[in-house]
Design an enzyme around this catalytic site. Structure first.
Site, PDB file in Angstrom:
ATOM      1  N   GLU A 106     115.122  54.505  91.973  1.00  0.00           N
ATOM      2  CA  GLU A 106     114.871  53.088  91.656  1.00  0.00           C
ATOM      3  C   GLU A 106     115.923  52.303  92.414  1.00  0.00           C
ATOM      4  OE1 GLU A 106     112.372  51.999  90.125  1.00  0.00           O
ATOM      5  OE2 GLU A 106     111.705  53.502  88.688  1.00  0.00           O
ATOM      6  N   ASN A 136     124.437  47.440  86.473  1.00  0.00           N
ATOM      7  CA  ASN A 136     123.855  46.125  86.149  1.00  0.00           C
ATOM      8  C   ASN A 136     123.153  46.099  84.798  1.00  0.00           C
ATOM      9  OD1 ASN A 136     121.854  47.713  87.362  1.00  0.00           O
ATOM     10  ND2 ASN A 136     120.664  45.922  87.922  1.00  0.00           N
TER      11      ASN A 136
HETATM   12  P1  NAD Z   1     125.319  51.943  93.827  1.00  0.00           P
HETATM   13  O1  NAD Z   1     124.291  52.564  94.692  1.00  0.00           O
HETATM   14  O2  NAD Z   1     126.610  51.569  94.473  1.00  0.00           O
HETATM   15  O3  NAD Z   1     125.734  52.907  92.631  1.00  0.00           O
HETATM   16  C1  NAD Z   1     124.792  53.388  91.705  1.00  0.00           C
HETATM   17  C2  NAD Z   1     125.308  54.676  91.104  1.00  0.00           C
HETATM   18  O4  NAD Z   1     125.379  55.665  92.130  1.00  0.00           O
HETATM   19  C3  NAD Z   1     126.705  54.592  90.492  1.00  0.00           C
HETATM   20  O5  NAD Z   1     126.748  55.367  89.311  1.00  0.00           O
HETATM   21  C4  NAD Z   1     127.578  55.199  91.572  1.00  0.00           C
HETATM   22  O6  NAD Z   1     128.753  55.753  91.060  1.00  0.00           O
HETATM   23  C5  NAD Z   1     126.659  56.278  92.100  1.00  0.00           C
HETATM   24  N1  NAD Z   1     126.979  56.736  93.463  1.00  0.00           N
HETATM   25  C6  NAD Z   1     127.573  56.036  94.461  1.00  0.00           C
HETATM   26  N2  NAD Z   1     127.734  56.831  95.545  1.00  0.00           N
HETATM   27  C7  NAD Z   1     127.238  58.054  95.232  1.00  0.00           C
HETATM   28  C8  NAD Z   1     127.123  59.291  95.928  1.00  0.00           C
HETATM   29  N3  NAD Z   1     127.540  59.434  97.176  1.00  0.00           N
HETATM   30  N4  NAD Z   1     126.556  60.323  95.292  1.00  0.00           N
HETATM   31  C9  NAD Z   1     126.088  60.214  94.037  1.00  0.00           C
HETATM   32  N5  NAD Z   1     126.179  59.080  93.301  1.00  0.00           N
HETATM   33  C10 NAD Z   1     126.748  57.996  93.901  1.00  0.00           C
HETATM   34  O7  NAD Z   1     124.598  50.718  93.143  1.00  0.00           O
HETATM   35  P2  NAD Z   1     125.213  49.653  92.170  1.00  0.00           P
HETATM   36  O8  NAD Z   1     125.940  48.646  92.977  1.00  0.00           O
HETATM   37  O9  NAD Z   1     125.926  50.296  91.030  1.00  0.00           O
HETATM   38  O10 NAD Z   1     123.875  49.023  91.543  1.00  0.00           O
HETATM   39  C11 NAD Z   1     123.245  47.957  92.106  1.00  0.00           C
HETATM   40  C12 NAD Z   1     121.988  48.410  92.840  1.00  0.00           C
HETATM   41  O11 NAD Z   1     121.086  49.036  91.944  1.00  0.00           O
HETATM   42  C13 NAD Z   1     121.218  47.253  93.428  1.00  0.00           C
HETATM   43  O12 NAD Z   1     120.824  47.556  94.746  1.00  0.00           O
HETATM   44  C14 NAD Z   1     119.982  47.159  92.534  1.00  0.00           C
HETATM   45  O13 NAD Z   1     118.866  46.593  93.120  1.00  0.00           O
HETATM   46  C15 NAD Z   1     119.767  48.566  92.164  1.00  0.00           C
HETATM   47  N6  NAD Z   1     118.961  48.631  90.940  1.00  0.00           N
HETATM   48  C16 NAD Z   1     117.669  49.073  91.025  1.00  0.00           C
HETATM   49  C17 NAD Z   1     116.881  49.121  89.895  1.00  0.00           C
HETATM   50  C18 NAD Z   1     115.455  49.608  89.949  1.00  0.00           C
HETATM   51  O14 NAD Z   1     114.937  49.949  88.916  1.00  0.00           O
HETATM   52  N7  NAD Z   1     114.825  49.664  91.095  1.00  0.00           N
HETATM   53  C19 NAD Z   1     117.414  48.753  88.672  1.00  0.00           C
HETATM   54  C20 NAD Z   1     118.735  48.309  88.630  1.00  0.00           C
HETATM   55  C21 NAD Z   1     119.494  48.273  89.770  1.00  0.00           C
END
Ligand code: NAD
Length: 454
Positions: free
Chosen positions: A230, A132
């Protein structure tokens, strides 16, 4: 598992690039290179580390427009946002660079000698980033981790690897040592998991969904690996009847529509005191309808597309058929478009009211009084951000203390500055990033006592 990642332009669905996906063996080789580079980097003079990071910041600044255009192409961000994001990477590097020279330990009074603490680097840090905000979120962890004397292995999200790869090239051009900052594009379950489980990676900084974050935390426990999380959010925007309603209604749309609502801090629960509800809704309708949704490259555009078809389908599934709603405009044709949407008349515990939609969808809910506002604000498993609108200073302070969230703003919607701390309560995360203490999250405190008796 795919051997290559296909990067699509979310506004046109055209193929932007195909990037080879890193496997577990690539991660293993990268850890070895990073560990060697880290030893030399940690031994370098703090002023030399600071100087190289400032050079990296300047090189990012010189290529800010190129990076911004890459972010528009791979993530569908508006050009204005993408330019801000490239500038944010520059600022994060610059701010962290100063930290390298200020990573002070303490001297603690003891009998019979001298007691001092050192802030030692952790070693190799794995950063797993979401799609994002691909550039800023990667830099939130990378900049302070490098400044504190660590090496960084960054795994960008599957859909958005391009800016991360370019940043690694720029780092080398700026003079950062080979191997110190490497980017490993790949899937979560393969490249991400290899970082999480590799014994040579001392810490994982994960930003993404709460579901994946919980699984990563459990895996890190096996090696007592350090972790910062996060995660998601479902943040309230609390509007009291005594607020400047015109200002609150004018600011509400972009507080959840910025980045098409794909923002962990999006204020998607608009809570309005019942006595002001009708007036606020009257003001909100034109404000939502006027938001300019369209071509991300047009400088007037305020909101672009969603990241992918799969995500578009997920966002759509949260909007009940025939629901009462204020709906803005969105383009037709190719691209992953969804219009600005504010749902009214939904139950407090409906999925769209308590779960993270991560799209341009908010709910409007009434509350009775201050206690009811706090109850409703705290009625989700998350606790990342929130806003309060009131002219009563006492109420602003009371409510700020009572809302369980890491980042609150009063009479505004700002929550992220690189020089103030950021992170979540509850299932929104663990640990803090950014701010004056950002570097210490990438160190271990070592205490040394030196006897003066011998
Ligand atoms: P996601 O959890 O699907 O993926 C995030 C990352 O994790 C990606 O790089 C993905 O490839 C990796 N990933 C997925 N499965 C994994 C595994 N089993 N092992 C290791 N890595 C793995 O999230 P997304 O859809 O890419 O991002 C959106 C989410 O991020 C939303 O929930 C949003 O709220 C959150 N977000 C939080 C913050 C914060 O600062 N709190 C900031 C931005 C986004």
């Amino acid at each position: 598992m795919p051997t290559a990642l296909r990067v699509l332009n979310p506004a046109t669905e055209e193929l932007v690039a195909t990037v080879p996906a890193a496997g577990a063996a690539d991660v293993d080789a990268a850890v070895t290179r990073a560990a060697a580079a880290q030893r030399a980097w940690a031994a370098a003079a703090p002023a030399d580390r600071a100087r190289l990071l400032r050079r990296f910041a300047s090189a990012v600044d010189a290529r800010a427009e190129e990076l911004a255009l890459l972010e528009v192409a791979e993530a569908g961000h508006t050009l204005g946002n993408a330019r801000w994001e490239a500038g944010n990477v520059r600022d994060l590097l610059d701010y962290a660079a100063g930290g390298a020279e200020r990573l002070n330990g303490r001297q603690i009074p003891v009998a019979g000698g001298l007691d001092v603490t050192f802030l030692e680097p952790l070693g190799v840090v794995g950063v797993i980033a979401p799609w994002n905000f691909p550039m800023p979120i990667a830099a939130w962890a990378t900049a302070p981790a490098l400044a504190a004397g660590n090496a960084v292995l960054l795994k960008p999200a599957e859909t958005t690897p391009l800016t991360a790869l370019r940043l690694a090239e720029i780092a080398l051009e700026a003079g950062l040592p080979e191997g110190l900052f490497q980017v490993l594009p790949g899937t979560g379950p393969v490249a991400g998991d290899a970082l999480v489980t590799h014994p040579g990676v001392a810490k994982i900084v994960f930003t993404g969904s709460t579901r994946v974050g919980k699984a990563i935390m459990a895996k890190c426990a096996d090696q007592v690996k350090r972790v910062t999380l996060e995660l998601g959010g479902k943040s309230p925007n609390i509007v009291f009847a005594d607020a400047d309603l015109e200002a609150a209604a004018a600011a509400a749309p972009m507080s959840f529509l910025d980045n098409s609502g794909q923002d962990c801090c999006a204020r998607t629960r608009i809570l309005v005191q019942r006595s002001a509800y009708d007036r606020f809704l009257e003001l909100l309708v034109p404000a939502v309808e006027e938001v300019v949704v369209g071509d991300p490259l047009d400088e007037r555009t305020q909101m672009g597309p969603l990241i992918s078809r799969a995500h578009l389908d997920r966002v759509r599934s949260y909007v009940p058929e025939g629901a009462a709603a204020v709906v803005g405009k969105a383009p037709g044709g190719p691209g992953f478009w969804f219009p600005p949407t504010v749902l009214t008349g939904v139950a407090e515990d409906a999925p769209c009211a308590v779960e993270e939609v991560f799209g341009p969808v908010a709910v409007l809910l009434p509350f009775e009084d201050e206690a009811d506002a706090i109850r409703l604000a705290n009625a989700t498993e998350y606790g990342l951000s929130g806003s309060l609108w009131t002219r009563d200073v006492g109420r602003a302070l009371r409510a700020s203390r009572a809302v369980r969230a890491g980042n609150l703003s009063v009479n505004s919607h700002s929550s992220v500055r690189y020089w103030t701390p950021f992170g979540g309560f509850g299932r929104s995360g663990l640990g803090r990033e950014l701010g004056p203490d950002a570097l210490t999250a990438f160190t271990e405190t070592k205490n040394v006592f030196i006897s003066t008796e011998g």
